[in-house]
Structures are given as C-alpha cells and as structure tokens.
Design an enzyme around this catalytic site. Sequence first.
Site, short mmCIF file in Angstrom:
data_model
loop_
_atom_site.label_atom_id
_atom_site.label_comp_id
_atom_site.label_asym_id
_atom_site.label_seq_id
_atom_site.Cartn_x
_atom_site.Cartn_y
_atom_site.Cartn_z
N ASP A 234 48.79 -65.85 -52.47
CA ASP A 234 48.48 -67.09 -51.74
C ASP A 234 49.22 -68.21 -52.46
OD1 ASP A 234 47.00 -67.69 -54.04
OD2 ASP A 234 45.12 -68.06 -52.96
N CYS B 109 46.17 -64.20 -56.40
CA CYS B 109 45.60 -65.43 -55.88
C CYS B 109 44.95 -66.13 -57.07
CB CYS B 109 44.65 -65.19 -54.71
SG CYS B 109 43.10 -64.34 -55.09
N THR C 209 41.82 -66.53 -58.41
CA THR C 209 40.97 -65.70 -59.26
C THR C 209 41.26 -64.21 -59.12
OG1 THR C 209 39.23 -65.38 -57.60
CG2 THR C 209 39.04 -67.33 -59.04
N HIS D 104 42.08 -44.49 -64.57
CA HIS D 104 40.76 -44.02 -64.14
C HIS D 104 40.48 -44.22 -62.66
CE1 HIS D 104 38.81 -44.28 -68.42
NE2 HIS D 104 39.90 -43.53 -68.38
#
Length: 143
Positions: free
Chosen positions: A8, A65, A67, A98
């Site tokens: 973004d 973005c 966060t 994992h």
Amino acid sequence: MTLGICSDHAGYEYKRQLIGWLESKGYQVKDFGTHSTESMDYPDVAHPLAEAVEKGEVEKGIAMCGTGNGMAMTLNKHQGIRAGLAWDVEIGKLVRQHNDANVLVMPARFISFDMVCRITEAWLDTDFEGGRHQKRIDKIPVK
C-alpha cells in the site's frame, strides 16, 4: 524464480527499493502495485497478488503495508495462501521453515529497509522443514 510483490502507500518506497534489490540478485519480479505514496486500499493489490500465487503465475509473494496486518489478513482469506508476518530475521526464517509461508508480509512503518532485505533474504533462503509441520499445514484450509 518469479516473485510477486505489492504494497500500500505506507510500503511503497520500500517496495520500490526491494524490487531493485531482488532484481540485482537475479529474481524476476511482478509488481502488483501500488505505484505511488498516494493513499489507497491494500486489498486492491493484495487480492491480485494472492490470485497470482494460487494460479502459479508467480512462485512466491512479498507484501508490505504499515503494520503488515491488513495485508496478512487479506492475503490469508485465499485458501491457497499462507501469508506470514515477519518483523525480524528469525521470524522470517520460521514462517518458511515451520509454516511454509508462500507470501512474506512485512510492517513497513516499523522496520528499516536493511531489515526488509535481511528478512527477505532469510525467507527466500529457507526451506520448508515438512515432517510434523506438514500435518499442521494440511489442517489450515477451510473445507
């Protein structure tokens, strides 16, 4: 390897720089946008990236973005996507090792560009461990 990438407005500058860094390492990169720092809605670029990964048009994806959470939430709505949010190198390795993450998501407002490169390199250089982890991966999709 062909990688898809999106961001973004908050991740745009890092995305632009990361494309150059990846290409210098021999990766082909398909840019799903955004193409400026003008405010926009992250699902508009996350969904096309996810669809390209699911269809095999790109082998893996990278998204950024502010966060990382908005991108991760949107990407993970797709059944064939395992988007892992990483903010340090060890987490970048573990989401591959994992969780077999096929999309790496990073929080552009909370890490440096150097860290973006280090996480990306670790994620790309790490293989899925399989074994006990495969059983868990098989339980992720909603049927």
